[in-house]
Scaffold this motif. Structure first.
Motif, mmCIF file in Angstrom:
data_model
loop_
_atom_site.group_PDB
_atom_site.id
_atom_site.type_symbol
_atom_site.label_atom_id
_atom_site.label_comp_id
_atom_site.label_asym_id
_atom_site.label_seq_id
_atom_site.Cartn_x
_atom_site.Cartn_y
_atom_site.Cartn_z
ATOM 1 N N SER A 85 6.003 -1.079 1.558
ATOM 2 C CA SER A 85 4.896 -1.871 2.101
ATOM 3 C C SER A 85 4.025 -2.395 0.971
ATOM 4 C CB SER A 85 4.059 -1.029 3.070
ATOM 5 O OG SER A 85 3.082 -1.814 3.724
ATOM 6 N N LEU A 108 0.206 -4.681 0.315
ATOM 7 C CA LEU A 108 -1.030 -5.175 0.929
ATOM 8 C C LEU A 108 -1.910 -5.804 -0.138
ATOM 9 C CD1 LEU A 108 -2.981 -5.316 3.422
ATOM 10 C CD2 LEU A 108 -3.926 -3.131 2.605
ATOM 11 N N GLN A 125 3.707 2.353 5.737
ATOM 12 C CA GLN A 125 2.951 1.120 5.916
ATOM 13 C C GLN A 125 1.558 1.260 5.304
ATOM 14 O OE1 GLN A 125 4.602 -1.360 7.182
ATOM 15 N NE2 GLN A 125 6.237 -0.371 8.350
ATOM 16 N N HIS A 165 -2.420 -0.637 5.538
ATOM 17 C CA HIS A 165 -3.301 -1.555 6.267
ATOM 18 C C HIS A 165 -4.670 -1.601 5.604
ATOM 19 C CE1 HIS A 165 -0.493 -1.437 9.739
ATOM 20 N NE2 HIS A 165 -0.400 -0.150 9.477
ATOM 21 N N THR A 167 -7.999 2.058 2.163
ATOM 22 C CA THR A 167 -6.761 1.620 2.789
ATOM 23 C C THR A 167 -6.325 2.664 3.804
ATOM 24 O OG1 THR A 167 -5.488 2.624 0.982
ATOM 25 C CG2 THR A 167 -5.956 0.271 0.823
#
Length: 207
Positions: free
Chosen positions: A38, A40, A80, A82, A90
């Motif tokens: 992942s 971000l 993941q 976010h 985070t």
């Protein structure tokens, strides 16, 4: 810019000009020892990229200086990443059967997570399950075929805010906020639409 990561353990950065073809990618100076699962992009005091891997780590890479400024060491694989409730936090989805989610304030590295939360499950979620965060609400499917979406208020995540049975008998693998609704997708491609308070609006069947 566009970032990619994968099975070669590397993270590549692409430049996408408004007109013309993308420039060739260049690897960033980020070291992972397993698949990158992942990415971000965030902005606090500068533009940064969070990279999460199956090697149980998440790196905070500062794009202007092109260096890793923080490395989070975890006990579980990170599925993941976010945005958190502040620009310095985070939210991570990790391989755990009771505490699937962690909120990390990376200014406090290497101190323990700000908060860990989740629910009891017989299986870990896996890398293909992805929740969604918007404002102070986080929503997620799960690792089992219970057809439920669970919602948490990130200001008090110790308790589940609501459990919505929207796709009975199916495994919800992804949820997303959009157009004043919450959309849930099952692994067999069924969709369910809910309003922001978790009431089921429609089940669109197999798409």
């Amino acid at each position: 810019m566009f970032a990619t990561g994968g099975y070669d353990h590397s993270v590549h950065l692409w430049t996408l000009p408004p007109n013309g073809s993308p420039t060739p990618s260049r690897p960033l100076a980020i070291k992972h020892t397993s698949v990158v699962q992942s990415l971000l992009a965030i902005r606090d005091t500068s533009h940064k990229l969070v990279t999460a891997s199956a090697d149980c780590s998440a790196n905070l890479f500062d794009l202007p200086s092109e260096r890793v400024v923080n490395c989070l060491k975890l006990s579980n694989s990170v599925y993941q990443v976010h945005p958190g409730p502040s620009e310095f936090c985070t939210l991570l989805e990790v391989a755990h059967r009771e505490l699937q989610f962690e909120i990390r304030d990376y200014r406090l590295v290497p101190i323990a997570p700000v908060v860990r939360f989740g629910y009891r499950s017989s299986k870990v979620h896996g890398r293909y399950v992805r929740g969604a965060a918007e404002n102070h609400i986080f929503a997620s499917g799960g690792g089992e075929k219970d057809g439920c979406v669970r919602l948490w208020d990130l200001r008090k995540p110790s308790d589940i805010l609501q459990t919505v049975p929207c796709l009975p008998g199916r495994k919800v693998i992804q949820v997303v906020f959009g157009n004043e609704q919450l959309v849930a997708c099952a692994e067999d491609h069924h969709l369910a639409f809910m309003n922001r308070i978790g009431d089921l609006v429609a089940d669109e069947g197999n798409l």
